[in-house]
Design an enzyme around this catalytic site. Structure first.
Site, short mmCIF file in Angstrom:
data_model
loop_
_atom_site.label_atom_id
_atom_site.label_comp_id
_atom_site.label_asym_id
_atom_site.label_seq_id
_atom_site.Cartn_x
_atom_site.Cartn_y
_atom_site.Cartn_z
N ASP A 136 68.70 -66.90 9.18
CA ASP A 136 69.33 -67.42 8.27
C ASP A 136 70.85 -67.81 8.45
O ASP A 136 71.19 -68.59 7.42
CB ASP A 136 69.14 -66.45 6.97
CG ASP A 136 68.28 -66.85 6.28
OD1 ASP A 136 67.33 -67.84 6.47
OD2 ASP A 136 68.20 -66.05 5.02
N ASP A 460 61.19 -55.52 -0.60
CA ASP A 460 60.03 -54.52 -0.35
C ASP A 460 59.38 -54.06 -1.26
O ASP A 460 58.09 -54.00 -1.44
CB ASP A 460 60.54 -53.56 0.82
CG ASP A 460 61.93 -52.78 0.53
OD1 ASP A 460 62.29 -53.09 -0.49
OD2 ASP A 460 62.38 -52.20 1.47
#
Length: 751
Positions: A136, A460
């Site tokens: 990224d 998550d």
């Protein structure tokens, strides 16, 4: 794929760890809590406000204790038998491996390539694996390092498989020389491999800041780019064209970096994971996905085979298992408390609907990540006729997954479990770049119901709730050899930053669409599993923890009573004693020392009154619309040698120490210590004055012992008052804390 014979032994089995002795301990502690609370509330009117505050704090602690008891009630895990896999499965399924990284300075490339090399070398057919690295930060250094690592992988992977190397991350493997009993051939090959790895490290280190190395055409895509402003880049670093699964083959290896623009929301790691899902779907479309953080290498060579034992075992109804989670273990710091937490709490949750997804070390089924529900499946795992009509129509696929024709075909194939043809990966680069545009997800279900879910920095937990809410289960495997080993920030600002991000994400989940508080009767989240997700909001107890750390000192300064007298004082002491003995037993039963237990108790108190406290402030500001929550990338262990990341060896001398700086994280702890020290000083003066009181019942030895206990738990801060350097509290923090402590003392005397 799996053999249909039921006469063969199972690939795995579910093991229960029920203990009636431990259940009796849980119930006894709960009984003591409720008895004390009953006495508190019966006598609220007869006591001052301190008694009421203490009652509310203890009510919060009792609720946490009740939740933990519910979660620990039926502990379980799954035990796989990988040695039976070859006899039961004739054609192993493919697996796509996702490794996200964001910042080459905070996550050094040498660390990333060690993780990648360990994954490329696992004991699994190379033609069934594909490793995708998402960068990224769009760093040419990271891409350059991965290209060099691919060259080393061509000799490293065969070496590991030829000699059955146990640890397949080079920087860990080369720490120790071969034993004298090893063969001459092995020792010679070992020396060659070590020299080649050191050469790789030197190349990567020399490349840092040397832009001349990026002048070739392959790096043209990185010209004039910024980490937050660049186009999509997809590079096939290495393609496995052999296809036979030979031990000398290296799996597919792909580098990607999605498009990012300053004025577009990119959802940090969560957005990168969804891009990984799309690119891998176009290139290899494996039915299973392994998600590993860039600092967490594969420590167990058979880790993929372990997970496949669960997915391919028919007797466990594998069509309902969405993911297999492995515990988190670390090689470079004191994380005993996390190991104990996983051994007892995570196993307890695994005995309900399955463990939570923790962001790394997890094998997912692609169909579950594509928002498929168990209700959409027949008994044999195929799509039902109703699901086929509803899910596979072109309009439905376009609305959910985007307008890319190649993407829609990939999704349809994945949902129907059609094998992916082994096409040339480079043929999919153009389509992969299309699904990487920053506007591709607009008006689709990516991040809402498909893939990794947005709306929380704890992607998550958010994703895990979404999966379990559709009726899926999950499995927990904790092998004797840790499956993955990672790096953690040192005890200090970076650790506090990490805890703050986690806690902020956990609390965010309580207020978004995935909240376990909502949809109580609409979703297929079991009641105790819902409690498990509510338990992660335990960080909200930071306010009661802070208050309870200050109450004993307030009572000594104000000369009022905190703890009950007589029988109920005995109950309080028994409760504290049983909690200490039980938690100590948890540590010692796993082989940890009393010192390790004490350090853990101290760390939890420090985290609760610092990082978790700031996370509550973050959420309040977000709910008020004043600011948004921010995703922090924590700094990982930096390389200090020519052979990769340094390893912080804990010899015990630094156990429990904190590296302080001038950040506000250390202000609450310093304030707590100063206030309690002041209270103990005042109490000592009163004792010398023949027990002079203020005419009330007065505080006594119990409150003084409470202050001593608080100071003991915040011992790193007490030491920091008298230490210089990184283990000493900065003068700026000390001055702020002293000012607040003076105000607290004046307030206590004045009431």
């Amino acid at each position: 794929m799996a053999d249909s014979s039921f006469s063969l032994p199972p690939l795995c089995e579910r093991i229960s760890y029920k203990s009636y002795y431990l259940r009796a301990v849980y119930l006894t502690i709960l009984g003591l809590f409720f008895t004390l609370l009953l006495h508190r509330f019966q006598n609220v009117r007869e006591n001052d406000n301190v008694w009421l505050v203490a009652s509310l704090c203890e009510s919060c602690f009792s609720l946490v204790c009740l939740l933990l008891t519910c979660l620990k009630w039926t502990p379980a895990e799954t035990k796989p038998y990988p040695d039976r896999l070859d006899a039961r499965v004739h054609d192993l399924p493919s697996v796509d491996i996702f490794v996200p990284t964001e910042d080459h300075e905070r996550e050094p490339p040498i660390m990333v390539i060690n993780t990648v090399l360990s994954l490329l070398a696992v004991n699994y057919p190379a033609n069934k694996l594909a490793c995708y690295v998402s960068d990224d930060g769009c760093s040419p250094l990271t891409y350059f390092s991965l290209k060099e690592a691919s060259k080393f992988a061509k000799i490293w992977v065969p070496f590991c498989k030829k000699y059955s190397v146990r640890v397949r991350a080079p920087f860990r493997y080369f720490l120790n020389r071969p034993a004298a009993t090893e063969s001459f051939k092995f020792s010679k090959d070992w020396e060659i491999m070590k020299r080649e790895y050191e050469k790789l490290c030197r190349i990567v280190e020399d490349a840092t800041g040397d832009s001349r190395l990026y002048a070739e055409d392959d790096f043209e895509a990185f010209s004039n780019t910024e980490p937050n402003d660049h186009s999509t880049i997809v590079k096939v670093v290495w393609e496995n064209e052999g296809g036979g699964g030979d031990e000398k083959e290296v799996p597919h290896f792909v580098y990607i970096s999605r498009e990012k623009r300053p004025n577009n929301v990119h959802h940090h790691k969560c957005g990168a994971m969804n891009f990984l899902a799309r690119v891998s779907g176009l290139m290899t479309n494996a039915p299973y996905i392994l998600n590993v953080d860039c600092d967490m290498y594969a420590n167990e060579a058979d880790v993929v085979r372990l997970a496949m034992c669960v997915f391919l075992e028919k007797s466990l109804n594998p069509n309902h298992c969405a993911f297999v989670q492995f515990p988190q273990h670390f090689y470079d710091s004191n994380t005993d408390q996390l190991t104990v937490l996983q051994s007892y709490l995570v196993r307890g949750i695994a005995g309900i609907q399955g463990p939570m997804y923790v962001g790394t070390g997890c094998f997912h089924t692609r169909r579950a990540m594509y928002n498929l529900s168990p209700d959409d499946l027949e008994d044999d795992g195929s799509l039902s006729s109703v699901a086929t009509r509803e899910l596979l129509c072109e309009d439905k696929l376009a609305r959910g997954f985007g307008n890319s024709k190649e993407m829609m075909k990939s999704v349809a194939d994945a949902l129907q479990r059609k094998p992916n043809p082994q096409n040339n990966l480079t043929n999919s680069i153009e389509a992969a770049q299309e699904v990487g545009h920053c506007h591709y997800e607009h008006q689709t279900s990516w991040g809402k119901t498909i893939g990794w879910l947005y709306d929380s920095v704890a992607e998550d937990l958010n994703t895990s709730i979404g999966i379990h809410s559709r009726g899926w289960t999950s499995s927990y495997i904790s092998p004797d050899t840790p499956a993955f080993l990672g790096s953690t920030p040192p005890g200090g600002p970076e650790a506090m930053l990490q805890q703050r991000r986690w806690a902020t994400g956990w609390i965010e989940v309580l207020f978004n669409k995935q909240s376990p508080l909502l949809g109580m009767f609409r979703r297929k989240l079991r009641f105790r599993q819902r409690l498990a997700y509510l338990c992660v909001s335990v960080c909200l107890r930071s306010i009661p923890e802070l208050l309870y750390c200050l109450l004993p000192s307030y009572c000594l300064l104000h000369n009022s009573t905190l703890f009950p007298k007589g029988l109920y004082l005995g109950i309080t002491i028994t409760l504290v004693g049983m909690h200490c003995i039980y938690t100590l037993w948890e540590f010692m039963s796993l082989g940890y020392s009393v010192r390790s237990w004490y350090v853990s108790q101290s760390l939890w108190r420090i985290i609760a009154t610092s990082s978790w406290l700031f996370s509550i402030v973050d959420i309040i500001l977000k709910l008020l619309g004043i600011s948004k929550t921010v995703f922090f990338t924590t700094k990982k262990t930096l390389p200090e040698t020519k052979c990769g990341p340094s390893i912080r060896k804990d010899d015990g001398s630094n156990s429990g120490k904190f590296e302080f700086d001038g950040s506000l994280y250390f202000l609450p702890g310093t304030f707590i210590v100063l206030v309690n020290l002041a209270a103990l000083a005042v109490f000592s003066m009163r004792l010398q004055q023949s027990g002079c009181s203020h005419g009330r019942g007065g505080s006594g030895l119990a409150e003084a012992c409470g202050c001593i206990l608080v100071v003991t738990l915040f011992l790193p801060f007490l030491k920091g008052l008298f230490t210089k350097g990184k283990y000493g509290i900065p003068l700026s923090t000390l001055c702020k804390a002293a000012f607040l402590a003076v105000l607290f003392v004046v307030f206590s005397f004045g009431n």
